[in-house]
Motif scaffolding. Structure first.
Motif, mmCIF file in Angstrom:
data_model
loop_
_atom_site.group_PDB
_atom_site.id
_atom_site.type_symbol
_atom_site.label_atom_id
_atom_site.label_comp_id
_atom_site.label_asym_id
_atom_site.label_seq_id
_atom_site.Cartn_x
_atom_site.Cartn_y
_atom_site.Cartn_z
ATOM 1 N N ASP A 185 0.823 -1.207 0.000
ATOM 2 C CA ASP A 185 0.000 0.000 0.000
ATOM 3 C C ASP A 185 0.861 1.263 0.000
ATOM 4 O O ASP A 185 0.531 2.254 -0.671
ATOM 5 N N GLU A 186 1.953 1.236 0.759
ATOM 6 C CA GLU A 186 2.835 2.398 0.855
ATOM 7 C C GLU A 186 3.919 2.395 -0.222
ATOM 8 O O GLU A 186 4.767 3.288 -0.241
ATOM 9 N N ARG A 187 3.896 1.380 -1.096
ATOM 10 C CA ARG A 187 4.888 1.246 -2.161
ATOM 11 C C ARG A 187 6.307 1.296 -1.590
ATOM 12 O O ARG A 187 7.201 1.963 -2.093
ATOM 13 N N ARG A 188 6.477 0.574 -0.514
ATOM 14 C CA ARG A 188 7.773 0.576 0.196
ATOM 15 C C ARG A 188 8.291 -0.862 0.287
ATOM 16 O O ARG A 188 7.773 -1.674 1.051
ATOM 17 N N PHE A 189 9.294 -1.176 -0.498
ATOM 18 C CA PHE A 189 9.855 -2.526 -0.524
ATOM 19 C C PHE A 189 10.655 -2.824 0.745
ATOM 20 O O PHE A 189 10.454 -3.839 1.403
ATOM 21 N N ALA A 190 11.587 -1.931 1.073
ATOM 22 C CA ALA A 190 12.431 -2.113 2.259
ATOM 23 C C ALA A 190 12.722 -0.760 2.883
ATOM 24 O O ALA A 190 12.658 0.282 2.219
ATOM 25 N N ASP A 191 13.031 -0.788 4.177
ATOM 26 C CA ASP A 191 13.371 0.426 4.909
ATOM 27 C C ASP A 191 14.886 0.603 4.867
ATOM 28 O O ASP A 191 15.623 -0.125 5.534
#
Length: 440
Positions: A185-191
């Motif tokens: 949903d946040e289009r965030r693969f990794a931090d």
């Protein structure tokens, strides 16, 4: 308080294992260049609820004092064949579900980054079952195969191993456990804040690794150094130590020393270090049957060939060996030939205690490499293992078969149920990862 229970690891290094005639024996399997050989072994040991199967390795065919490998290949000596351990454990992983998978990888030649990525890949693909058997390599033949002129001295090899293991562990920790977000949903693969380079002053690698932590965090560390420097290394890094003691007292002293070193020299909880003693079991329906089996194995050994193999091992002149001479004199004259001080010390200790001639040493080396044997019915073997375990000589055992696969099958079918009846061994895998098995 949870009852302490034994741990078992199966050591695999065909075509001979510790018994030089393994490849010739009609009761031994000879398809060790086929995947089914290893898949079947993994399934057998998993049926026996072993903690781990591990694969030995070397990077050269053993050479004699003149740098020739003909003797090893002609006689089928140990070390004539080694498959790549990473590929082999990966194959066994597909045939098993629970058993740990140990691969031997040398710190002397392969870059730390490659070691870290290969082993963590196996750990991910197996669901957290990988272990690294750490070796430094010991021979000039291995060094030359890997582009070096000669092998480094033992102290330098262990200094390098310390740096390599430290770097590998840093790489395995370069991702925080929750850094792989996969937030669609946040289009965030990794931090990226959870992923770091390792120490900037480390000349071996800067990281980060291309893999996050595995289901058990990272592979289990295993080591078998028996020299004083090797013991210090094991106490600092290993979670499992492959030990060889030639007497019960020696086994107990070594376990106590390793635990003390871990606590006093490295600030570790000694219970995080398991000392497993190497044993060659000869299992029979009765004690007499097992004794007959052992006699048959011994009878297969040809003394002139065994002397030739011993001369190759010690870089001695085979034609100059006196079979009736004291073995300790031969060992002293060729000190350092094997590249493993701890192994040579063990040979000398056993030869001195049992007053071996050169012929005796050659036969025993061909039979079991002077590793301890336990011989008898399942109940007799269980009695011996229980005694060693309860007297704190060992946390468990590395089982080294005389024959593939029958020695493992005899142990799994006979000895394991006897130990389970006594409450000394698990009746099922209660956990999923290797590290959890070892703490069970």
């Amino acid at each position: 308080m949870t009852q302490r229970r034994m741990h078992f690891v199966g050591m695999v290094n065909p075509p001979t294992s510790q018994y030089a005639e393994n490849w010739r024996n009609p009761l031994g399997r000879s398809d060790w260049l086929r995947g089914d050989f290893y898949a079947d072994l993994g399934r057998t040991l998993e049926r026996g609820l072993f903690d781990m199967i591990f694969f030995a390795d070397a990077l050269a065919v053993p050479e004699d004092r003149d740098g020739n490998f003909a003797t090893t290949l002609e006689t089928g000596g140990k070390g004539s064949i080694y498959l790549d351990p990473i590929a082999t454990v990966s194959h066994v992983a597909t045939a098993t579900t629970h058993i740990g998978l140990g691969a031997t990888v040398s710190t002397s030649f392969l870059p730390a980054y490659a070691i870290a990525r290969q082993l963590l890949t196996v750990d991910h693909l197996s669901g957290g079952r990988a272990a690294w058997n750490i070796v430094t390599s010991t021979t000039n033949a291995e060094a030359r195969n890997m582009g070096r002129e000669a092998i480094a001295d033992p102290a330098s090899r262990y200094d390098q191993a310390d740096q390599v293991v430290d770097t590998v562990l840093d790489l395995w920790r370069s991702w925080k456990p929750d850094a792989l977000a996969l937030d669609r949903d946040e289009r965030r693969f990794a931090d990226p804040t959870g992923v770091r380079r390792i120490r900037y002053d480390n000349p071996l690698s800067r990281g980060p690794l291309t893999l996050p932590p595995s289901p058990q965090g990272h592979p289990v560390l295993m080591q078998a150094g028996s020299s004083p420097r090797g013991r210090s290394f094991a106490a600092g890094w290993a979670e499992v130590v492959f030990a060889i003691g030639d007497t019960e007292e020696g086994m107990r002293d070594l376990r106590r020393e390793l635990r003390d070193r871990a606590r006093l020299d490295h600030g570790r909880n000694p219970d995080d270090l398991l000392v497993l003693q190497g044993l060659q079991p000869i299992v029979g329906w009765t004690d007499a049957d097992a004794t007959t089996k052992l006699a048959a194995l011994r009878e297969q050994i040809d003394l002139p060939e065994a002397l030739t193999k011993l001369a190759r091992l010690l870089h001695a002149n085979a034609a100059g060996l006196d079979p009736s001479a004291p073995a300790v004199d031969l060992l002293a004259a060729h000190r350092g030939a094997t590249g493993s001080v701890g192994f040579e010390d063990m040979l000398a200790s056993v030869s001195n205690r049992r007053r071996f001639t050169v012929a005796d040493l050659a036969i025993e080396q061909a039979l079991n490499q002077l590793h301890p044997q336990v011989v008898g019915s399942p109940a007799t073997l269980a009695d011996e293992l229980e005694h060693l375990f309860r007297s704190e000589a060992a946390d468990g055992f590395i089982i080294m078969p005389a024959l593939y696969h029958s020695s493992f099958e005899d142990f799994v079918s006979g000895v394991i149920p006897e130990l389970q009846r006594r409450g000394l061994f698990r009746s099922r895998y209660a956990a999923k990862t290797l590290r959890e098995h070892l703490r069970d």
